[in-house]
Write an enzyme that holds these catalytic residues in place. Structure first.
Site, short mmCIF file in Angstrom:
data_model
loop_
_atom_site.label_atom_id
_atom_site.label_comp_id
_atom_site.label_asym_id
_atom_site.label_seq_id
_atom_site.Cartn_x
_atom_site.Cartn_y
_atom_site.Cartn_z
CG ASP A 92 -0.24 0.24 2.52
OD1 ASP A 92 0.68 -0.55 2.83
OD2 ASP A 92 -0.58 1.20 3.24
CG ASP A 123 7.22 4.30 2.08
OD1 ASP A 123 7.23 3.20 2.64
OD2 ASP A 123 6.62 5.29 2.54
CD GLU A 156 3.97 1.43 7.12
OE1 GLU A 156 4.60 1.91 8.08
OE2 GLU A 156 3.75 2.07 6.07
CD GLU A 157 3.02 4.49 3.72
OE1 GLU A 157 3.01 5.19 4.75
OE2 GLU A 157 4.03 4.34 3.02
#
Length: 454
Positions: A92, A123, A156-157
Site C-alpha cells: 500500500d 516506499d 501500513e501507511e
C-alpha cells in the site's frame, strides 16, 4: 567453468526488476476507499501473490486482516535445519497528494536523471522487489540457504493495525529466527545503513464546535465564537514559539547519542527555503529521532475560492504525534487528548477520535544478525562501513513482532534515503541503491545461514 559472481547476477536481473516495479507502481493501492477504489489494493495484492508463486513459494495466501485490507503471505522452504528469515514489505502507498505537482504521472514509473519516479517506488513496493531480487540471485547461485517467509502488508501507511492484530491472532504464522524489515533506508545514497530506532505514532481527528450553524461574519463577527479560529488557537498551543512540540506532560528533551545529522545536510535534504529557520532545539538528530513531534496533517475548512464571509460553526483537523523510543504511545495519546481538551479556547466543545497508533521501536544492534548484515554491506558497498541511525517514521508491526517473537533478531533496511522523498510528490528510487541493497540482502542471507551452522 567459473560461476558468475552473485553481484553480476543481480545486475543482470535489474531490467526485469524495473519492469516489475513499473507494474506494481501502476496499482493505485492507497488503502483508503474514500480516496481510491478498494479494487486497486486487491489487484496489487494479487500481483504480489502471483510473484511469490512464480518463485516457488508455498502456502501463498491472501490474508483478510481485521481492518478490511489484505496482507500477502508465502513460505519458501530451505535446507533441512536451516534458520527461518521473515522478509517484510508493504504494497500500500500514500496518496499522491497534488498530482499537478508531479513531473510525471505518480502511478507510472518514469526514469529521469538516473532515478525511477513513482508513488511507492521506494516506499515500499521497491522493498518487495528488493526481496525478490535477493532471492532470485541466490537461487541462480546455488540456492536459497535459509527458509524464507514473506509478508507484504496492505495497510501500513494508514496505521490501522490490520496485520498487527492478525499476527497476534495467528502467532505461529510469522515466527522466524530473524526478521528483515525492508521499509527504512540508508542515511544517504551510497552509505549503507541499518535503522536502530523508530518513533511510534498516534493519529487523532479533532473536531471543534462552537455554534449551531454558520453565521454572517459582519452581523455576528467580533462576539460570536468562530470554530475555525478556535481550532487555529488550539493547534497553536501544540508548539512553542521556537517550534518545539509542547504537549502538557510529554518529555521533549531526550538526546540522540549515535550518528549525527549535520544541519546543512538536513536543510538540503528537507529542501528548506533560504532564510527559513529549522524548528525546535538540540541537534537535528535529537529532534527527528529522539523527541516527540506533532504535525497537523489536515484541516477541514472552506477553500479560498468560493469562500463566503461566514463564521464557521465547526472545524476538524487531523493530528499526528510521533513518539520516540522510551515513551509509550498509549500514554502519549492520553496526554495529547488531555492537552487538547484543556486548551480549547472560549469553552469550545472538543471531540477527539483516535484513528491510528503504533509503539516506538528499538533494535538490538549487538545481535549476530547485525554482524552478518555488516559483513554483507561491506561487500555491497566497497569502502563503506555499515552505519546505524534512527528514523523518525513509524512501523507499528515491529513492536508486535518483537513481542510475539522475543528471541527473533529484527533488522531494518530499505530504499527510503532522503532523495527518495517518500510521502511527498515526485517520490523516487535509486536503481543503484536497489541493486546494492538487493546484493546486501542476498549476502546477508548467506552469511546468516553460515553463522547458524557454526
Amino acid at each position: 567453468m567459473t560461476a558468475r559472481p552473485i553481484s553480476e547476477t543481480i545486475a543482470s536481473l535489474m531490467p526485469r526488476a524495473k519492469a516489475e516495479l513499473a507494474e506494481l507502481v501502476a496499482f493505485q493501492s492507497v488503502a483508503d476507499p474514500a480516496q481510491f477504489p478498494k479494487s486497486e489494493c486487491e489487484a496489487a495484492a494479487d500481483w504480489v501473490a502471483d510473484a511469490l508463486r512464480a518463485e516457488d513459494f508455498q502456502d501463498v495466501a491472501l490474508l483478510d486482516t481485521p481492518d478490511g485490507t489484505r496482507s500477502v503471505y508465502g513460505f519458501l522452504p530451505g535446507p533441512a535445519g536451516a534458520p527461518t528469515v521473515l522478509l517484510y514489505a508493504h504494497y500500500d502507498v500514500q496518496p499522491p497528494l497534488d498530482e499537478s505537482a508531479w513531473l510525471s504521472p505518480p502511478f507510472e514509473l518514469t526514469e529521469r536523471d538516473g532515478r525511477w519516479y513513482g508513488r511507492g517506488s521506494a516506499d515500499c513496493k521497491g522493498g518487495f522487489i528488493m526481496h525478490l531480487l535477493a532471492l532470485r540471485a541466490l537461487k541462480a547461485d546455488g540456492g536459497v540457504p535459509v527458509s524464507v517467509k514473506v509478508i507484504a502488508e496492505g495497510s501500513e501507511e494508514q496505521g490501522t493495525g490490520g496485520l498487527e492484530r492478525y499476527a497476534e491472532a495467528h502467532p505461529e504464522l510469522l515466527a522466524a529466527d530473524t526478521i528483515v524489515i525492508g521499509d527504512t533506508g540508508n542515511f544517504r545514497v551510497g552509505l549503507p545503513t541499518v535503522t536502530a530506532t523508530l518513533r511510534g505514532m498516534t493519529m487523532l481527528r479533532v473536531t471543534v464546535d462552537t455554534l449551531e450553524g454558520n453565521l454572517h461574519s459582519g452581523q455576528f463577527g467580533g462576539a460570536a465564537p468562530d470554530a475555525l479560529a478556535a481550532m487555529i488557537q488550539l493547534l497553536a498551543s501544540l508548539r512553542a514559539e521556537d517550534g518545539t512540540t509542547t504537549v502538557d506532560g510529554l518529555a521533549t528533551d531526550t538526546e540522540w547519542d549515535g550518528l549525527q545529522y549535520p544541519e546543512a545536510d538536513f536543510r538540503k535534504d528537507a529542501k528548506v527555503l533560504d532564510g527559513v529557520g529549522l524548528i525546535g532545539t538540540g541537534t537535528v538528530a535529537d529532534r527527528i529521532w529522539a523527541r516527540p513531534a506533532v504535525t497537523v496533517i489536515g484541516i477541514d475548512c472552506p477553500p479560498v475560492i468560493g469562500a463566503t464571509p461566514s463564521l464557521q460553526a465547526s472545524a476538524r483537523a487531523q493530528i499526528s504525534l510521533r513518539v520516540p523510543p522510551g515513551q509509550d504511545a498509549a500514554g502519549a495519546t492520553e496526554l495529547l487528548i488531555a492537552h487538547l481538551e484543556a486548551h480549547a479556547p472560549w469553552g469550545a466543545r472538543v471531540t477527539v477520535e483516535q484513528v491510528g497508533q503504533g509503539q516506538p521501536f528499538r533494535a538490538d544492534t549487538s545481535s549476530p544478525a547485525y554482524t552478518s548484515m555488516a559483513q554483507a554491506m561491506e561487500v555491497a558497498y566497497p569502502g563503506e562501513m555499515m552505519q546505524t541511525s534512527g528514523m523518525g517514521g513509524s512501523i507499528p508491526l515491529c513492536n508486535t513482532l518483537a513481542a510475539l517473537y522475543p528471541e527473533a533478531e529484527i533488522l531494518l533496511i530499505g530504499l527510503s534515503e532522503p532523495e527518495a522523498q517518500i510521502h511527498a510528490v515526485n517520490e523516487s528510487v535509486s536503481p543503484e541503491e536497489l541493486e546494492r541493497l538487493s546484493l546486501a540482502e542476498a549476502l546477508f542471507l548467506r552469511n546468516y545461514a553460515e553463522s547458524k551452522q557454526v
